[in-house]
Write a protein that holds these residues in place. Structure first.
Motif, short mmCIF file in Angstrom:
data_model
loop_
_atom_site.label_atom_id
_atom_site.label_comp_id
_atom_site.label_asym_id
_atom_site.label_seq_id
_atom_site.Cartn_x
_atom_site.Cartn_y
_atom_site.Cartn_z
N THR A 85 0.85 -1.39 0.08
CA THR A 85 0.13 0.01 0.17
C THR A 85 0.87 1.12 -0.09
N VAL A 86 0.67 2.23 -0.92
CA VAL A 86 1.46 3.52 -0.90
C VAL A 86 1.15 4.35 0.02
N SER A 87 2.06 5.01 0.74
CA SER A 87 1.64 5.77 2.10
C SER A 87 2.07 7.54 1.42
N LYS A 88 2.99 7.42 0.54
CA LYS A 88 3.22 8.77 0.10
C LYS A 88 3.72 8.75 -1.43
N ILE A 89 3.36 9.94 -1.96
CA ILE A 89 3.79 10.04 -3.39
C ILE A 89 4.65 11.34 -3.61
N ILE A 90 5.72 11.28 -3.87
CA ILE A 90 6.67 12.47 -3.95
C ILE A 90 6.68 12.80 -5.78
N VAL A 91 6.37 14.10 -5.99
CA VAL A 91 6.33 14.48 -7.20
C VAL A 91 7.68 15.16 -7.28
N LYS A 92 8.42 15.10 -8.48
CA LYS A 92 9.50 15.95 -8.97
C LYS A 92 9.24 16.67 -10.41
N ILE A 93 9.97 17.74 -10.31
CA ILE A 93 9.98 18.13 -11.82
C ILE A 93 11.50 18.70 -11.96
N ASP A 94 12.02 18.34 -13.29
CA ASP A 94 13.27 18.75 -13.70
C ASP A 94 13.15 19.70 -14.90
N MET A 95 13.92 20.89 -14.89
CA MET A 95 13.78 21.79 -15.99
C MET A 95 15.12 21.48 -16.82
N ILE A 96 14.75 21.56 -18.22
CA ILE A 96 15.62 21.33 -19.40
C ILE A 96 16.00 22.82 -20.06
N GLU A 97 17.28 22.87 -19.75
CA GLU A 97 17.47 24.27 -20.28
C GLU A 97 18.22 24.13 -21.78
N SER A 98 17.76 24.76 -22.90
CA SER A 98 18.50 24.36 -24.18
C SER A 98 18.99 25.61 -24.60
N TYR A 99 20.48 25.69 -25.35
CA TYR A 99 20.99 26.64 -25.77
C TYR A 99 21.94 26.27 -26.91
N THR A 100 22.71 27.19 -27.36
CA THR A 100 23.62 27.00 -28.37
C THR A 100 24.98 27.50 -28.07
N ASP A 101 25.81 26.27 -27.92
CA ASP A 101 27.38 26.76 -27.34
C ASP A 101 28.16 27.59 -28.04
N PRO A 102 29.29 27.93 -27.80
CA PRO A 102 30.18 28.74 -28.54
C PRO A 102 30.47 28.29 -29.76
N ASP A 103 30.73 27.09 -29.84
CA ASP A 103 31.06 26.39 -31.33
C ASP A 103 29.86 26.15 -32.33
N GLY A 104 28.47 26.80 -31.76
CA GLY A 104 27.66 26.66 -32.72
C GLY A 104 26.57 25.22 -32.49
N ASN A 105 27.03 24.49 -31.56
CA ASN A 105 26.39 23.14 -31.21
C ASN A 105 25.17 23.37 -30.40
N PRO A 106 23.97 22.66 -30.81
CA PRO A 106 22.80 22.75 -29.89
C PRO A 106 23.12 21.85 -28.46
N LYS A 107 22.68 22.31 -27.27
CA LYS A 107 22.85 21.85 -26.07
C LYS A 107 21.59 21.86 -25.29
N THR A 108 21.62 20.62 -24.45
CA THR A 108 20.47 20.64 -23.40
C THR A 108 21.04 20.27 -22.19
N VAL A 109 20.71 20.71 -21.03
CA VAL A 109 21.15 20.39 -19.86
C VAL A 109 20.21 20.52 -18.84
N SER A 110 20.18 19.36 -17.95
CA SER A 110 19.22 19.21 -16.97
C SER A 110 19.60 20.10 -15.64
N LEU A 111 18.72 20.66 -15.09
CA LEU A 111 18.96 21.76 -14.21
C LEU A 111 18.87 21.25 -12.91
N GLY A 112 17.94 20.04 -12.68
CA GLY A 112 17.59 19.43 -11.51
C GLY A 112 18.31 17.93 -11.44
N SER A 113 19.20 17.49 -12.23
CA SER A 113 19.82 16.34 -12.10
C SER A 113 18.82 15.36 -11.76
N GLY A 114 17.68 15.20 -12.74
CA GLY A 114 16.87 14.10 -12.56
C GLY A 114 15.42 14.60 -11.73
#
Length: 233
Positions: A85-114
């Motif tokens: 029987t489940v007694s607790k539910i923890i809900v998490k949210i991760d934010m994924i940031e998108s950008y272009t690096d100095p070499d022109g490559n598209p990048k994404t990074v997890s800000l919340g490590s999961g």
């Protein structure tokens, strides 16, 4: 010779029983199934036809008016063997940031490590019963306002204070960034996940990708998934 085979016939079953009786079950690689639980999280207010209510971007944050916006969700835990029987539910949210690096490559990074905890549901409703919750842009901002990214590969810059991507008041979360007709950063993206704690103290937060996270079965009360994905539009 006949007497030998006659005795052998009766001693064979005894030998088999002796071997079975001496087997160390702790060494058996085929362990018995243990009880488990999983869950189904969905976007509330979306039709449940063909699993549409947990499709990517079934709901999104608006580009404007974010101070008054929210996304409604609901989640239910499921047990198939009715042992835990489940007694607790923890809900998490991760934010994924998108950008272009100095070499022109598209990048994404997890800000919340999961993911970072955004909601805790204590004493949730019974097996296969819905629990409602909402997530707002303000809650995400509070969780990630100090998160940093090394956009230039050297200097850590706060995501919400990045001069290359200014965020106007009232719109902390942004859609795609387009410069000279080219998309240099995708919209802010988010991943909602969950952890289930049972009354015996067990914690379930990782499930089989194919059978649970990507449940191939038709829509039913036993359905499951592991995450919800959405962005800003």
């Amino acid at each position: 010779m006949k007497q030998f085979f006659k005795n052998a016939k009766y001693s064979l079953p005894a030998a088999i029983m002796l071997l079975i009786g001496c087997r160390d079950e702790s060494l058996n690689p085929n362990k018995p199934w243990e009880p488990g639980v999983h869950a189904l999280g969905v976007f509330d207010g979306v039709a449940e036809t063909a699993k549409a209510n947990f499709a990517t971007n079934a709901k999104t944050f608006p580009l404007t008016g974010q101070d008054n916006s929210k996304i409604d969700f609901k989640i239910r835990w499921v047990t198939l063997d009715n042992i835990l029987t489940v007694s607790k539910i923890i809900v998490k949210i991760d934010m994924i940031e998108s950008y272009t690096d100095p070499d022109g490559n598209p990048k994404t990074v997890s800000l919340g490590s999961g993911g970072r905890i955004v909601k805790t549901i204590e004493a949730p409703a019974a097996n296969r019963q819905w629990n409602m919750f909402s997530i707002t842009p303000a809650e995400i901002y509070t969780l990630y306002k100090d998160a940093t990214v090394k956009y230039d590969k050297v200097n850590a810059v706060k995501v919400f204070e990045n001069p290359a991507r200014p965020r106007p008041a009232g719109a902390r979360l942004q859609g795609p960034q387009v410069v000279a007709g080219k998309t240099v950063a995708n919209a802010d993206a988010f991943v909602v996940t969950w952890e289930l704690t049972t009354t015996d103290g067990s914690v379930f937060k990782v499930w089989n990708e194919e059978s649970i996270c990507l449940d191939p079965t038709p829509v039913s009360q036993a359905n499951s998934n592991c995450r919800l994905n959405f962005s800003v539009k």
